[in-house]
Design a protein around this motif. Structure first.
Motif, PDB file in Angstrom:
ATOM      1  N   LYS A   6      55.750  -1.656   6.034  1.00 21.61           N
ATOM      2  CA  LYS A   6      56.097  -2.963   6.604  1.00 21.61           C
ATOM      3  C   LYS A   6      57.450  -2.883   7.314  1.00 21.61           C
ATOM      4  N   ASP A  10      58.044  -3.567  11.241  1.00 25.03           N
ATOM      5  CA  ASP A  10      58.986  -4.617  11.646  1.00 25.03           C
ATOM      6  C   ASP A  10      60.086  -4.068  12.545  1.00 25.03           C
ATOM      7  N   GLU A  13      58.698  -3.381  15.979  1.00 21.35           N
ATOM      8  CA  GLU A  13      58.526  -4.621  16.744  1.00 21.35           C
ATOM      9  C   GLU A  13      59.874  -5.118  17.274  1.00 21.35           C
ATOM     10  N   GLU A  14      60.897  -5.023  16.445  1.00 19.05           N
ATOM     11  CA  GLU A  14      62.241  -5.441  16.864  1.00 19.05           C
ATOM     12  C   GLU A  14      62.719  -4.603  18.060  1.00 19.05           C
TER      13      GLU A  14
END
Length: 184
Positions: A6, A10, A13-14
């Motif tokens: 995860k 994340d 994506e950032e």
């Protein structure tokens, strides 16, 4: 889903979001025929011995689509502002009207529009490369993760979905900018 996976997804994506916001900043600097305060954003004015950004020595406005108006906080700065704009080599001819500096933005030629569209495309391509690099590094991190093969496969699928989403977003941003540039 595993905590480690995860975190990898994340952070990927950032990073992809950062690539898109960088693209938007770069495209804002490409002029599309309309006058905009961002056109003179990088101009530095000699102010009491130090170089100061233009927007810190005066108000930069666009009274209409073809004019940029700079109202200095001190009238004595007008010659310095004119000199700084000419030195910035932006292709503008600033005019001093004793209260402010006026820049008439010339309309773009068809050839220049195509050049700017090409430049926008290159910026978008750089952003796509950045997103793909983020995908590659995330996939490498996933391979090193201490989880089952099924979880790794699912995480890679998630990363690919993120990549596709961000590439599509870059395409739509580019499409809007190209339309803006090519509109006379």
């Amino acid at each position: 889903m595993d905590e480690e996976l995860k975190f990898i997804i994340d952070s990927a994506e950032e990073s992809m979001e950062k690539a898109i916001s960088h693209l938007e900043r770069q495209l804002a600097n490409i002029r599309a025929g309309k006058a905009s305060p961002s056109m003179v954003q990088g101009v530095m004015v000699e102010y009491y011995g130090s170089n100061t950004p233009l927007n810190q020595v005066g108000n930069v406005n666009t009274p209409d689509a073809r004019t940029i108006s700079i109202q200095p906080f001190e009238r004595s700065l007008i010659p310095e502002i004119v000199k700084a704009i000419q030195a910035a080599n932006l292709g503008f001819n600033p005019m001093n009207n004793s209260d402010s500096v006026i820049i008439n933005v010339p309309p773009l030629t068809e050839e220049r529009r195509k050049e700017l569209a090409k430049q926008a495309k290159a910026e978008a391509e750089d952003a796509k490369v950045g997103v793909r690099n983020d995908r590659k590094s995330a996939n490498n991190d996933i391979k090193k993760a201490d989880v089952s093969e099924d979880e790794k496969k699912n995480a890679e699928v998630d990363i690919q979905k993120l990549t596709d989403k961000h590439i599509a977003k870059i395409e739509s941003i580019l499409e809007v900018k190209e339309k803006e540039i090519m509109t006379v």
